[in-house]
Design a protein around this motif. Structure first.
Motif, PDB file in Angstrom:
ATOM      1  N   GLU A 215     -18.786 -27.797   1.632  1.00 33.99           N
ATOM      2  CA  GLU A 215     -18.839 -29.256   0.988  1.00 33.99           C
ATOM      3  C   GLU A 215     -18.157 -30.357   1.481  1.00 33.99           C
ATOM      4  O   GLU A 215     -16.806 -30.169   1.927  1.00 33.99           O
ATOM      5  CB  GLU A 215     -18.303 -29.136  -0.715  1.00 33.99           C
ATOM      6  N   PRO A 216     -18.569 -31.278   1.849  1.00 37.50           N
ATOM      7  CA  PRO A 216     -18.022 -32.686   2.482  1.00 37.50           C
ATOM      8  C   PRO A 216     -16.911 -33.195   1.616  1.00 37.50           C
ATOM      9  O   PRO A 216     -17.091 -33.501   0.570  1.00 37.50           O
ATOM     10  CB  PRO A 216     -19.127 -33.636   2.859  1.00 37.50           C
ATOM     11  N   GLY A 217     -15.688 -33.313   2.261  1.00 36.60           N
ATOM     12  CA  GLY A 217     -14.824 -33.926   1.540  1.00 36.60           C
ATOM     13  C   GLY A 217     -13.258 -33.588   2.281  1.00 36.60           C
ATOM     14  O   GLY A 217     -13.428 -32.570   3.091  1.00 36.60           O
ATOM     15  N   ALA A 243     -23.809 -29.073   5.251  1.00 34.95           N
ATOM     16  CA  ALA A 243     -22.949 -29.720   4.435  1.00 34.95           C
ATOM     17  C   ALA A 243     -23.782 -29.634   2.903  1.00 34.95           C
ATOM     18  O   ALA A 243     -24.723 -30.209   2.755  1.00 34.95           O
ATOM     19  CB  ALA A 243     -23.025 -31.270   4.762  1.00 34.95           C
ATOM     20  N   ILE A 246     -24.826 -32.068  -1.424  1.00 36.36           N
ATOM     21  CA  ILE A 246     -24.603 -33.771  -1.153  1.00 36.36           C
ATOM     22  C   ILE A 246     -25.104 -34.402  -2.451  1.00 36.36           C
ATOM     23  O   ILE A 246     -26.593 -34.159  -3.064  1.00 36.36           O
ATOM     24  CB  ILE A 246     -25.397 -34.120  -0.135  1.00 36.36           C
ATOM     25  N   GLN A 263     -17.636 -38.213  -0.014  1.00 39.70           N
ATOM     26  CA  GLN A 263     -18.675 -36.911   0.856  1.00 39.70           C
ATOM     27  C   GLN A 263     -19.194 -37.547   2.001  1.00 39.70           C
ATOM     28  O   GLN A 263     -19.207 -37.092   3.194  1.00 39.70           O
ATOM     29  CB  GLN A 263     -19.922 -36.816  -0.257  1.00 39.70           C
ATOM     30  N   HIS A 264     -19.944 -38.822   2.058  1.00 42.70           N
ATOM     31  CA  HIS A 264     -20.529 -39.337   3.266  1.00 42.70           C
ATOM     32  C   HIS A 264     -19.469 -39.963   4.297  1.00 42.70           C
ATOM     33  O   HIS A 264     -19.646 -39.927   5.612  1.00 42.70           O
ATOM     34  CB  HIS A 264     -21.301 -40.582   2.872  1.00 42.70           C
ATOM     35  N   THR A 266     -16.900 -38.079   5.109  1.00 44.05           N
ATOM     36  CA  THR A 266     -16.628 -36.841   5.890  1.00 44.05           C
ATOM     37  C   THR A 266     -17.893 -36.641   6.569  1.00 44.05           C
ATOM     38  O   THR A 266     -17.878 -36.027   7.768  1.00 44.05           O
ATOM     39  CB  THR A 266     -16.485 -35.684   4.944  1.00 44.05           C
ATOM     40  N   ARG A 279     -27.773 -31.403   5.948  1.00 38.72           N
ATOM     41  CA  ARG A 279     -27.471 -31.940   4.455  1.00 38.72           C
ATOM     42  C   ARG A 279     -28.272 -31.177   3.451  1.00 38.72           C
ATOM     43  O   ARG A 279     -29.507 -31.228   3.756  1.00 38.72           O
ATOM     44  CB  ARG A 279     -27.719 -33.207   4.370  1.00 38.72           C
TER      45      ARG A 279
END
Length: 394
Positions: A215-217, A243, A246, A263-264, A266, A279
């Motif tokens: 997970e992006p972060g 990713a 999202i 998120q975006h 990262t 994504r």
């Protein structure tokens, strides 16, 4: 055979991505097997299936076969079989036999079951694509490194040259009046080496790659960075970074909008650092069943990237001599995280939390380490020919 090893930080949705990837491969016409050893059977939940440990074609697609392993049963069968093979040695020691009912799996049984299933799928030759739902990255890396490590241990503890005196064992056994355990010990070691080599060949095969899920972060970014370093250290290739979960680009909810912006941020960093980033949207629920898995938008695997290379190059020196440089790709690692130790014909490389012992190429075994440097994500170890070991020119 195209093999995808799915891993990532805990809770990132690895099993869901494994199920969606396997379903996409099956719908693309690939005979696909997806393997999991998760005791909670999250793979079956994602596919919308009832629990089952036998290979079976799910309702999702006829070309997709699932294998949800039962490590406890296999561990019990293996230990009972080993006990039977070592019966003479156990009787010699006066050991009491174990019953199958009292055996419970030891830590690591799931990982060993995954490796064995991967080897069996390769030997079977039935499938075009095999997707393996691995544990979280640190545990997955330890699992994938296990065959190489165990083969090294067996070479050190039971080198083949020690079998030179095996012709004397029958005579020694008659003199002692008891069976000698050395023969079965070496036979078991030889079988183990063959099995481990078979697993290692699959892991190192040109068609085998690792697919990271995160997970992006901030936490996901740290996990992906560490995973990239560990995978490179073990010579494993990453073909895709998924990713996961999202959030939509815009939301009237300020809390969701702030999380989406994080998120975006990262995602932008990942897409500028890694070659292939995909994504997968957050569905607002835990995906379950073929329709939800298809909505994630994952596609069948493409051709595997080129194998990872650790080349050795020759560099001229100012005095007319030369040195050799061993190039070891280690992306994302810093100088403070690196460690190098030369031990005989081996090099112990530490990169962050990961460590690997690698055998030196034959030419470098006759050299001494002259230095090392880290440049552009690559560790370059310099070796100078040892005058006492290098052939002298006439």
């Amino acid at each position: 055979m195209r093999t995808l090893l799915i891993t990532g930080p805990g809770g990132a949705g690895r099993t869901t991505v494994a199920a969606a990837t396997a379903l996409a491969a099956a719908r693309a016409g690939h005979r696909t097997l997806v393997i999991s050893a998760d005791r909670a059977d999250t793979l079956g939940v994602a596919l919308g299936e009832a629990p089952d440990t036998a290979p079976a074609a799910p309702d999702a697609h006829p070309a997709l076969t699932t294998l949800r392993l039962a490590p406890a049963d296999r561990f019990r069968d293996d230990l009972l079989a080993l006990q039977e093979r070592a019966a003479s040695a156990l009787d010699l020691l006066g050991a009491e036999r174990l019953d199958g009912e009292e055996l419970t799996p030891l830590p690591g049984a799931e990982e060993l079951a995954l490796l064995r299933a991967l080897r069996d799928a390769d030997r079977d030759g039935t499938y075009d694509t095999v997707v393996v739902d691995l544990p979280p990255t640190p545990q997955a890396l330890a699992t994938l490194a296990l065959p190489e490590q165990l083969r090294r241990y067996l070479r050190r503890l039971l080198p083949p040259e020690r079998q030179a005196a095996r012709a004397l064992r029958p005579m020694l056994g008659r003199l002692a009046g008891v069976p000698m355990p050395a023969a079965w010990l070496y036979e078991a070691a030889a079988r183990g080496k063959d099995e481990l080599a078979a697993v290692q060949r699959v892991i190192e095969a040109p068609g085998t790659t690792v697919r990271l899920v995160a997970e992006p972060g901030p936490a996901g970014a740290d996990a992906v960075r560490a995973a990239a370093t560990g995978l490179a250290l073990h010579g494993l290739r990453t073909d895709l970074l998924v990713a996961n979960r999202i959030l939509p680009d815009a939301s009237p909810d300020t809390w969701l909008a702030g999380l989406g912006a994080q998120q975006h941020k990262t995602l932008d960093a990942w897409e500028s650092t890694y070659d292939d980033v995909v994504r997968a949207p957050h569905l607002g629920r835990d995906p379950r069943g073929a329709d939800d898995l298809e909505a994630l938008g994952l596609t069948a695997p493409a051709a595997a990237p080129a194998p990872a290379a650790w080349p050795v190059t020759e560099a001229p020196e100012g005095d007319g001599g030369h040195t050799y440089v061993w190039h070891i790709p280690l992306p994302s690692v810093t100088r403070e995280e690196l460690g190098l130790i030369r031990r005989g014909d081996e090099l112990v490389v530490t990169a962050g939390p990961y460590r690997r012992i690698v055998t030196l190429p034959s030419a470098l075994r006759r050299c001494t380490v002259a230095g090392a440097g880290l440049r552009e994500g690559e560790l370059r170890v310099r070796f100078a020919p040892d005058p006492d070991l290098w052939p002298r020119e006439r």
